[in-house]
Design a protein around this motif. Sequence first.
Motif, PDB file in Angstrom:
ATOM      1  N   TYR A  33      -4.360 -38.119  80.442  1.00 56.56           N
ATOM      2  CA  TYR A  33      -4.744 -37.464  81.658  1.00 56.56           C
ATOM      3  C   TYR A  33      -5.951 -36.633  81.142  1.00 56.56           C
ATOM      4  O   TYR A  33      -5.989 -36.175  80.043  1.00 56.56           O
ATOM      5  N   CYS A  34      -6.724 -36.132  82.234  1.00 61.58           N
ATOM      6  CA  CYS A  34      -7.790 -35.200  81.788  1.00 61.58           C
ATOM      7  C   CYS A  34      -7.266 -33.730  81.695  1.00 61.58           C
ATOM      8  O   CYS A  34      -6.570 -33.390  82.663  1.00 61.58           O
ATOM      9  N   CYS A  37      -8.581 -31.621  84.999  1.00 65.35           N
ATOM     10  CA  CYS A  37      -8.094 -31.786  86.558  1.00 65.35           C
ATOM     11  C   CYS A  37      -6.705 -32.400  86.682  1.00 65.35           C
ATOM     12  O   CYS A  37      -6.140 -32.532  87.591  1.00 65.35           O
ATOM     13  N   LYS A  38      -6.239 -32.715  85.429  1.00 63.19           N
ATOM     14  CA  LYS A  38      -4.915 -33.531  85.528  1.00 63.19           C
ATOM     15  C   LYS A  38      -4.985 -34.990  85.746  1.00 63.19           C
ATOM     16  O   LYS A  38      -3.962 -35.483  86.006  1.00 63.19           O
ATOM     17  N   GLU A  39      -6.011 -35.347  86.459  1.00 67.32           N
ATOM     18  CA  GLU A  39      -6.067 -36.611  86.815  1.00 67.32           C
ATOM     19  C   GLU A  39      -5.913 -37.797  85.882  1.00 67.32           C
ATOM     20  O   GLU A  39      -6.143 -37.468  84.597  1.00 67.32           O
ATOM     21  N   LYS A  40      -5.321 -39.143  86.207  1.00 67.09           N
ATOM     22  CA  LYS A  40      -5.181 -40.027  85.157  1.00 67.09           C
ATOM     23  C   LYS A  40      -6.686 -40.481  84.755  1.00 67.09           C
ATOM     24  O   LYS A  40      -7.585 -40.575  85.380  1.00 67.09           O
ATOM     25  N   HIS A  55     -12.660 -41.204  83.720  1.00 63.52           N
ATOM     26  CA  HIS A  55     -12.008 -41.089  84.908  1.00 63.52           C
ATOM     27  C   HIS A  55     -11.894 -42.259  85.781  1.00 63.52           C
ATOM     28  O   HIS A  55     -12.845 -43.319  85.667  1.00 63.52           O
ATOM     29  N   SER A  59     -12.820 -40.299  91.364  1.00 61.67           N
ATOM     30  CA  SER A  59     -12.307 -39.073  90.819  1.00 61.67           C
ATOM     31  C   SER A  59     -13.180 -37.931  91.406  1.00 61.67           C
ATOM     32  O   SER A  59     -14.229 -37.877  91.721  1.00 61.67           O
ATOM     33  N   GLN A  60     -12.392 -36.685  91.805  1.00 64.74           N
ATOM     34  CA  GLN A  60     -13.074 -35.695  92.407  1.00 64.74           C
ATOM     35  C   GLN A  60     -13.300 -34.614  91.434  1.00 64.74           C
ATOM     36  O   GLN A  60     -13.712 -33.558  91.527  1.00 64.74           O
ATOM     37  N   CYS A  61     -13.096 -34.936  90.022  1.00 62.10           N
ATOM     38  CA  CYS A  61     -13.107 -34.131  88.849  1.00 62.10           C
ATOM     39  C   CYS A  61     -14.687 -33.608  88.566  1.00 62.10           C
ATOM     40  O   CYS A  61     -15.421 -34.816  88.677  1.00 62.10           O
ATOM     41  N   SER A  64     -16.160 -35.924  86.037  1.00 65.00           N
ATOM     42  CA  SER A  64     -16.424 -37.282  86.454  1.00 65.00           C
ATOM     43  C   SER A  64     -18.084 -37.597  87.105  1.00 65.00           C
ATOM     44  O   SER A  64     -18.383 -38.504  87.117  1.00 65.00           O
TER      45      SER A  64
END
Length: 398
Positions: A33-34, A37-40, A55, A59-61, A64
Amino acid sequence: MLKALREDGTPLQLLPRLSKEVLKKEKEVGRFYCPECKEKVIMKIGTQRIEHFAHEAGSQCVESYERESMYHLNGKQQLYHWLETQRLQPRLELYYEKLKQRPDLSIKYAAKEHAIEYQCSTIPPELMSKRTNTYFKNNINCIWILGGSGIKRKAEQKVTLSKFDYLFLNKNLAGNWYIPYYCSVSKQFIFLMDIIPIASKKALTKLTIYPLQRFSFQQLLSPNGSSSIHTEDWRNEVRAQKLGIAINGKYYPKFLTELYNHALNISLLPPFIGLPIYNAPIIETSPLIWQTYLFIDQLLHKKANDLITFSEVYRSFMHRIQKDQIKLRYLPLIHNTSPTLPLAEYLRLLVKLEVLEGVNLNTFRLRRGIELPNHVVEGQRLEDQLYKDFQHVLFQHK
Protein backbone atom coordinates in the motif's frame (compact mmCIF):
# COMPACT_ATOMS: atom_id res chain seq x y z
CA MET A 1 7.96 4.63 -5.74
CA LEU A 2 10.72 2.72 -4.00
CA LYS A 3 8.92 2.27 -0.69
CA ALA A 4 5.53 0.82 0.28
CA LEU A 5 3.72 -0.60 3.30
CA ARG A 6 3.04 -4.29 3.82
CA GLU A 7 -0.40 -5.43 4.97
CA ASP A 8 0.76 -5.36 8.60
CA GLY A 9 1.89 -1.73 8.25
CA THR A 10 5.62 -2.40 8.20
CA PRO A 11 7.59 -0.65 5.43
CA LEU A 12 9.29 -2.43 2.55
CA GLN A 13 12.12 -0.39 1.03
CA LEU A 14 13.69 -1.35 -2.29
CA LEU A 15 16.98 0.38 -1.51
CA PRO A 16 19.51 -1.04 -0.93
CA ARG A 17 18.39 -3.33 -3.75
CA LEU A 18 17.10 -6.77 -2.83
CA SER A 19 17.43 -9.92 -4.92
CA LYS A 20 14.58 -10.78 -7.27
CA GLU A 21 14.03 -14.01 -5.34
CA VAL A 22 13.46 -12.10 -2.08
CA LEU A 23 11.11 -9.65 -3.81
CA LYS A 24 9.10 -12.44 -5.45
CA LYS A 25 8.60 -14.05 -2.05
CA GLU A 26 7.46 -10.72 -0.61
CA LYS A 27 5.02 -10.36 -3.49
CA GLU A 28 3.60 -13.85 -2.91
CA VAL A 29 3.01 -13.22 0.79
CA GLY A 30 0.69 -10.23 0.60
CA ARG A 31 -0.35 -6.85 -0.77
CA PHE A 32 1.37 -3.48 -0.64
CA TYR A 33 0.00 0.00 0.00
CA CYS A 34 1.02 3.58 -0.66
CA PRO A 35 2.31 5.23 2.55
CA GLU A 36 0.58 8.47 1.56
CA CYS A 37 -2.90 7.62 0.25
CA LYS A 38 -3.07 4.02 1.56
CA GLU A 39 -4.26 2.80 -1.85
CA LYS A 40 -3.08 -0.55 -3.12
CA VAL A 41 0.14 -0.46 -5.16
CA ILE A 42 1.74 -3.06 -7.37
CA MET A 43 5.33 -4.26 -7.05
CA LYS A 44 6.99 -4.21 -10.45
CA ILE A 45 9.81 -6.71 -10.94
CA GLY A 46 11.08 -6.54 -14.50
CA THR A 47 14.26 -6.88 -16.49
CA GLN A 48 14.32 -3.44 -18.12
CA ARG A 49 13.60 -1.14 -15.18
CA ILE A 50 14.66 -0.98 -11.55
CA GLU A 51 12.22 -2.67 -9.15
CA HIS A 52 9.55 -0.22 -7.94
CA PHE A 53 5.98 0.17 -6.76
CA ALA A 54 3.25 1.72 -8.90
CA HIS A 55 -0.33 2.81 -8.27
CA GLU A 56 -3.09 1.00 -10.09
CA ALA A 57 -4.74 2.69 -13.07
CA GLY A 58 -7.22 5.37 -12.07
CA SER A 59 -5.55 6.16 -8.76
CA GLN A 60 -6.40 9.55 -7.21
CA CYS A 61 -3.15 9.79 -5.25
CA VAL A 62 -1.05 12.88 -5.94
CA GLU A 63 2.00 10.64 -6.29
CA SER A 64 0.37 8.71 -9.13
CA TYR A 65 0.21 11.89 -11.25
CA GLU A 66 4.01 11.98 -11.40
CA ARG A 67 4.86 8.72 -13.12
CA GLU A 68 8.47 7.99 -12.27
CA SER A 69 10.60 7.37 -15.33
CA MET A 70 13.60 5.06 -15.37
CA TYR A 71 15.73 8.21 -15.45
CA HIS A 72 14.14 9.43 -12.22
CA LEU A 73 14.25 6.06 -10.44
CA ASN A 74 17.92 5.58 -11.29
CA GLY A 75 18.73 9.11 -10.15
CA LYS A 76 16.95 8.63 -6.86
CA GLN A 77 18.88 5.40 -6.29
CA GLN A 78 22.21 7.06 -7.14
CA LEU A 79 21.55 10.05 -4.87
CA TYR A 80 20.57 7.70 -2.05
CA HIS A 81 23.88 5.82 -2.30
CA TRP A 82 25.75 9.13 -2.69
CA LEU A 83 24.38 10.30 0.65
CA GLU A 84 25.11 6.89 2.17
CA THR A 85 28.79 7.10 1.19
CA GLN A 86 28.97 10.37 3.17
CA ARG A 87 27.49 8.56 6.20
CA LEU A 88 24.49 10.86 6.25
CA GLN A 89 21.96 8.06 6.84
CA PRO A 90 19.50 9.00 4.08
CA ARG A 91 15.84 8.06 4.40
CA LEU A 92 14.03 6.94 1.30
CA GLU A 93 10.59 8.44 0.62
CA LEU A 94 9.95 9.21 4.28
CA TYR A 95 6.30 10.22 4.70
CA TYR A 96 5.87 13.23 6.97
CA GLU A 97 2.46 12.50 8.43
CA LYS A 98 1.94 16.03 9.75
CA LEU A 99 2.86 17.59 6.39
CA LYS A 100 1.13 14.98 4.21
CA GLN A 101 4.23 15.05 2.01
CA ARG A 102 6.86 12.55 1.02
CA PRO A 103 10.14 13.77 -0.53
CA ASP A 104 12.32 11.47 -2.58
CA LEU A 105 15.04 11.56 0.09
CA SER A 106 15.56 13.19 3.46
CA ILE A 107 18.41 13.51 5.93
CA LYS A 108 19.31 15.28 9.13
CA TYR A 109 22.43 17.39 8.66
CA ALA A 110 23.97 20.05 10.91
CA ALA A 111 21.04 19.70 13.35
CA LYS A 112 18.51 20.52 10.62
CA GLU A 113 16.04 18.43 8.65
CA HIS A 114 16.53 18.46 4.85
CA ALA A 115 14.06 17.19 2.25
CA ILE A 116 15.43 16.44 -1.22
CA GLU A 117 13.06 16.51 -4.18
CA TYR A 118 14.50 15.16 -7.45
CA GLN A 119 12.13 16.60 -10.05
CA CYS A 120 12.33 15.10 -13.54
CA SER A 121 8.82 15.93 -14.76
CA THR A 122 6.77 19.10 -14.99
CA ILE A 123 4.37 19.78 -12.14
CA PRO A 124 1.99 22.72 -11.62
CA PRO A 125 3.65 25.80 -10.05
CA GLU A 126 0.99 25.74 -7.33
CA LEU A 127 1.98 22.21 -6.29
CA MET A 128 5.69 23.03 -6.22
CA SER A 129 5.01 26.17 -4.20
CA LYS A 130 2.70 24.34 -1.77
CA ARG A 131 5.27 21.63 -1.11
CA THR A 132 8.06 24.16 -0.63
CA ASN A 133 6.09 26.41 1.71
CA THR A 134 4.91 23.44 3.76
CA TYR A 135 8.49 22.31 4.31
CA PHE A 136 9.69 25.79 5.24
CA LYS A 137 6.80 26.40 7.66
CA ASN A 138 7.79 23.22 9.46
CA ASN A 139 11.48 24.19 9.63
CA ILE A 140 12.54 21.70 6.97
CA ASN A 141 15.01 22.86 4.35
CA CYS A 142 13.75 21.86 0.91
CA ILE A 143 16.35 21.12 -1.79
CA TRP A 144 14.94 20.84 -5.28
CA ILE A 145 17.12 19.18 -7.95
CA LEU A 146 15.95 19.09 -11.56
CA GLY A 147 16.65 16.25 -13.97
CA GLY A 148 19.70 17.04 -16.09
CA SER A 149 17.97 15.89 -19.28
CA GLY A 150 15.83 19.03 -19.07
CA ILE A 151 18.71 21.45 -19.72
CA LYS A 152 18.21 23.27 -23.04
CA ARG A 153 21.65 24.55 -23.97
CA LYS A 154 21.80 26.87 -26.98
CA ALA A 155 25.49 27.88 -26.88
CA GLU A 156 28.46 27.55 -24.55
CA GLN A 157 27.04 30.09 -22.12
CA LYS A 158 23.42 30.40 -23.28
CA VAL A 159 20.38 28.37 -22.25
CA THR A 160 16.63 28.46 -22.68
CA LEU A 161 14.75 28.50 -19.38
CA SER A 162 10.99 28.05 -19.12
CA LYS A 163 8.77 29.47 -16.39
CA PHE A 164 8.91 25.99 -14.84
CA ASP A 165 12.73 26.03 -14.77
CA TYR A 166 12.72 29.42 -13.05
CA LEU A 167 10.59 28.01 -10.21
CA PHE A 168 13.76 26.30 -9.00
CA LEU A 169 16.05 29.34 -9.20
CA ASN A 170 17.94 29.79 -5.95
CA LYS A 171 20.77 31.82 -4.43
CA ASN A 172 23.92 30.59 -2.73
CA LEU A 173 25.40 32.21 0.37
CA ALA A 174 27.40 34.65 -1.77
CA GLY A 175 24.24 35.82 -3.56
CA ASN A 176 24.88 34.04 -6.90
CA TRP A 177 21.82 32.78 -8.78
CA TYR A 178 21.79 29.09 -9.69
CA ILE A 179 19.61 26.12 -10.66
CA PRO A 180 20.82 22.62 -9.67
CA TYR A 181 20.42 19.60 -11.94
CA TYR A 182 21.44 15.97 -11.70
CA CYS A 183 21.89 13.64 -14.67
CA SER A 184 21.38 9.96 -13.82
CA VAL A 185 22.96 8.88 -17.13
CA SER A 186 26.31 10.67 -16.75
CA LYS A 187 26.07 10.60 -12.93
CA GLN A 188 26.93 14.28 -12.68
CA PHE A 189 25.61 17.34 -10.91
CA ILE A 190 25.17 20.23 -13.32
CA PHE A 191 24.72 23.77 -12.04
CA LEU A 192 23.57 26.73 -14.09
CA MET A 193 25.46 29.45 -12.24
CA ASP A 194 25.29 33.25 -12.34
CA ILE A 195 22.13 33.27 -14.42
CA ILE A 196 21.48 36.62 -16.13
CA PRO A 197 18.33 36.73 -18.29
CA ILE A 198 18.55 38.21 -21.78
CA ALA A 199 14.84 37.80 -22.43
CA SER A 200 11.96 36.05 -20.67
CA LYS A 201 13.22 32.61 -21.75
CA LYS A 202 16.86 33.18 -22.76
CA ALA A 203 19.71 33.59 -20.29
CA LEU A 204 23.46 33.70 -20.12
CA THR A 205 24.93 31.36 -17.56
CA LYS A 206 27.94 29.24 -16.69
CA LEU A 207 27.53 25.47 -16.64
CA THR A 208 29.51 23.95 -13.78
CA ILE A 209 29.73 20.15 -13.73
CA TYR A 210 30.71 17.89 -10.83
CA PRO A 211 31.00 14.07 -10.98
CA LEU A 212 28.74 12.58 -8.31
CA GLN A 213 31.52 11.01 -6.26
CA ARG A 214 33.59 14.22 -6.22
CA PHE A 215 30.80 16.33 -4.82
CA SER A 216 29.52 16.61 -1.26
CA PHE A 217 26.19 17.41 0.31
CA GLN A 218 27.75 20.48 1.90
CA GLN A 219 28.62 21.78 -1.59
CA LEU A 220 25.05 21.14 -2.71
CA LEU A 221 23.76 23.44 0.02
CA SER A 222 25.69 26.41 -1.41
CA PRO A 223 27.45 25.79 -4.75
CA ASN A 224 30.22 28.17 -5.78
CA GLY A 225 29.73 30.87 -8.41
CA SER A 226 32.03 33.29 -10.21
CA SER A 227 29.87 36.45 -10.67
CA SER A 228 31.04 37.20 -14.21
CA ILE A 229 30.05 36.77 -17.85
CA HIS A 230 31.77 37.55 -21.15
CA THR A 231 31.26 41.09 -22.42
CA GLU A 232 30.99 40.13 -26.09
CA ASP A 233 28.40 37.45 -25.39
CA TRP A 234 26.12 39.99 -23.72
CA ARG A 235 26.63 42.65 -26.40
CA ASN A 236 25.89 40.19 -29.19
CA GLU A 237 22.71 39.04 -27.50
CA VAL A 238 21.43 42.60 -26.99
CA ARG A 239 22.18 43.44 -30.62
CA ALA A 240 20.36 40.32 -31.77
CA GLN A 241 17.41 41.18 -29.57
CA LYS A 242 17.17 44.71 -31.00
CA LEU A 243 17.25 43.27 -34.52
CA GLY A 244 14.64 40.69 -33.61
CA ILE A 245 12.29 43.35 -32.23
CA ALA A 246 12.74 45.47 -35.35
CA ILE A 247 12.03 42.52 -37.67
CA ASN A 248 9.25 40.87 -35.64
CA GLY A 249 7.47 43.98 -34.49
CA LYS A 250 4.07 42.27 -34.33
CA TYR A 251 5.23 40.45 -31.18
CA TYR A 252 6.10 43.73 -29.43
CA PRO A 253 3.19 46.10 -30.27
CA LYS A 254 3.06 47.94 -26.92
CA PHE A 255 6.81 48.43 -26.76
CA LEU A 256 7.20 49.65 -30.34
CA THR A 257 4.22 51.99 -29.96
CA GLU A 258 5.92 53.49 -26.92
CA LEU A 259 9.14 54.01 -28.89
CA TYR A 260 7.24 55.56 -31.78
CA ASN A 261 5.33 57.94 -29.51
CA HIS A 262 8.63 59.25 -28.15
CA ALA A 263 10.42 59.40 -31.53
CA LEU A 264 12.85 56.64 -30.52
CA ASN A 265 14.46 53.98 -32.70
CA ILE A 266 15.23 50.55 -31.21
CA SER A 267 18.61 50.62 -32.99
CA LEU A 268 19.54 54.10 -31.72
CA LEU A 269 19.07 53.90 -27.97
CA PRO A 270 21.76 55.05 -25.51
CA PRO A 271 24.25 52.23 -24.80
CA PHE A 272 23.40 52.20 -21.07
CA ILE A 273 20.01 50.65 -21.93
CA GLY A 274 19.98 46.85 -21.93
CA LEU A 275 22.72 46.26 -19.37
CA PRO A 276 23.12 43.09 -17.28
CA ILE A 277 22.46 43.29 -13.55
CA TYR A 278 22.59 40.43 -11.09
CA ASN A 279 19.08 40.88 -9.71
CA ALA A 280 17.58 40.89 -13.22
CA PRO A 281 15.97 37.41 -12.72
CA ILE A 282 13.38 39.07 -10.49
CA ILE A 283 11.96 40.78 -13.59
CA GLU A 284 10.56 38.52 -16.31
CA THR A 285 10.61 41.27 -18.94
CA SER A 286 13.96 41.56 -20.69
CA PRO A 287 16.48 44.15 -19.38
CA LEU A 288 16.43 45.89 -22.78
CA ILE A 289 12.70 46.53 -22.56
CA TRP A 290 12.26 47.45 -18.89
CA GLN A 291 15.34 49.69 -18.91
CA THR A 292 13.95 51.43 -22.01
CA TYR A 293 10.69 52.12 -20.18
CA LEU A 294 12.67 53.51 -17.23
CA PHE A 295 14.66 55.71 -19.63
CA ILE A 296 11.47 57.07 -21.24
CA ASP A 297 9.77 57.73 -17.91
CA GLN A 298 12.69 59.22 -15.99
CA LEU A 299 15.58 60.34 -18.23
CA LEU A 300 14.51 61.09 -21.79
CA HIS A 301 13.20 64.60 -21.14
CA LYS A 302 15.62 65.53 -18.36
CA LYS A 303 18.40 68.09 -18.76
CA ALA A 304 21.85 68.17 -17.21
CA ASN A 305 21.71 68.55 -13.40
CA ASP A 306 17.99 67.64 -13.22
CA LEU A 307 17.09 65.41 -10.28
CA ILE A 308 15.30 62.07 -10.16
CA THR A 309 14.37 60.10 -7.06
CA PHE A 310 14.18 56.40 -6.44
CA SER A 311 10.58 56.87 -5.33
CA GLU A 312 9.70 58.30 -8.75
CA VAL A 313 11.51 55.47 -10.51
CA TYR A 314 9.68 52.87 -8.43
CA ARG A 315 6.26 54.46 -9.00
CA SER A 316 6.74 54.63 -12.79
CA PHE A 317 7.99 51.03 -12.82
CA MET A 318 4.94 49.80 -10.89
CA HIS A 319 2.69 51.78 -13.23
CA ARG A 320 4.21 49.89 -16.16
CA ILE A 321 3.44 46.63 -14.35
CA GLN A 322 -0.18 47.69 -13.89
CA LYS A 323 -0.37 48.41 -17.62
CA ASP A 324 1.02 44.89 -18.29
CA GLN A 325 4.08 46.32 -20.03
CA ILE A 326 6.48 44.84 -17.46
CA LYS A 327 6.12 41.49 -15.70
CA LEU A 328 7.76 40.15 -12.56
CA ARG A 329 8.94 36.57 -12.27
CA TYR A 330 7.50 34.07 -9.78
CA LEU A 331 10.42 32.72 -7.71
CA PRO A 332 9.10 30.60 -4.80
CA LEU A 333 12.57 29.70 -3.46
CA ILE A 334 13.67 33.34 -3.10
CA HIS A 335 12.53 35.16 0.03
CA ASN A 336 13.01 38.72 -1.26
CA THR A 337 11.80 39.27 -4.82
CA SER A 338 11.01 42.96 -4.53
CA PRO A 339 11.62 44.92 -7.76
CA THR A 340 13.38 47.52 -5.60
CA LEU A 341 16.45 45.25 -5.76
CA PRO A 342 17.06 45.35 -9.55
CA LEU A 343 15.91 48.99 -9.77
CA ALA A 344 18.32 50.16 -7.08
CA GLU A 345 21.11 48.08 -8.61
CA TYR A 346 20.54 49.60 -12.04
CA LEU A 347 20.59 53.15 -10.66
CA ARG A 348 23.84 52.40 -8.81
CA LEU A 349 25.26 51.09 -12.07
CA LEU A 350 24.28 54.31 -13.87
CA VAL A 351 26.17 56.21 -11.16
CA LYS A 352 29.28 54.09 -11.79
CA LEU A 353 28.86 54.66 -15.52
CA GLU A 354 28.77 58.41 -14.83
CA VAL A 355 25.28 58.81 -16.29
CA LEU A 356 23.95 59.79 -12.86
CA GLU A 357 25.48 61.27 -9.75
CA GLY A 358 24.27 60.20 -6.33
CA VAL A 359 22.99 63.07 -4.19
CA ASN A 360 21.75 60.88 -1.34
CA LEU A 361 20.29 57.38 -0.98
CA ASN A 362 17.04 58.38 -2.66
CA THR A 363 18.08 61.17 -5.05
CA PHE A 364 20.20 61.28 -8.18
CA ARG A 365 21.35 64.05 -10.52
CA LEU A 366 21.74 63.68 -14.29
CA ARG A 367 25.40 64.49 -14.96
CA ARG A 368 24.93 65.64 -18.56
CA GLY A 369 22.26 65.87 -21.21
CA ILE A 370 21.14 62.63 -22.83
CA GLU A 371 23.06 61.87 -26.03
CA LEU A 372 21.07 59.89 -28.58
CA PRO A 373 23.02 58.53 -31.56
CA ASN A 374 21.96 59.90 -34.94
CA HIS A 375 22.88 56.79 -36.90
CA VAL A 376 24.01 53.19 -36.38
CA VAL A 377 27.73 53.96 -36.78
CA GLU A 378 27.56 56.58 -34.04
CA GLY A 379 25.55 54.21 -31.87
CA GLN A 380 28.25 51.58 -32.33
CA ARG A 381 30.93 54.11 -31.34
CA LEU A 382 29.11 55.09 -28.14
CA GLU A 383 28.55 51.44 -27.27
CA ASP A 384 32.22 50.56 -27.91
CA GLN A 385 33.29 53.44 -25.70
CA LEU A 386 30.99 52.48 -22.83
CA TYR A 387 31.98 48.82 -22.82
CA LYS A 388 35.68 49.64 -23.14
CA ASP A 389 35.80 52.28 -20.40
CA PHE A 390 33.56 50.54 -17.92
CA GLN A 391 33.93 46.81 -18.56
CA HIS A 392 35.22 46.23 -15.01
CA VAL A 393 32.10 47.95 -13.65
CA LEU A 394 29.56 46.22 -15.89
CA PHE A 395 30.58 42.66 -15.23
CA GLN A 396 31.90 42.65 -11.69
CA HIS A 397 29.16 44.49 -9.81
CA LYS A 398 26.33 43.14 -7.64
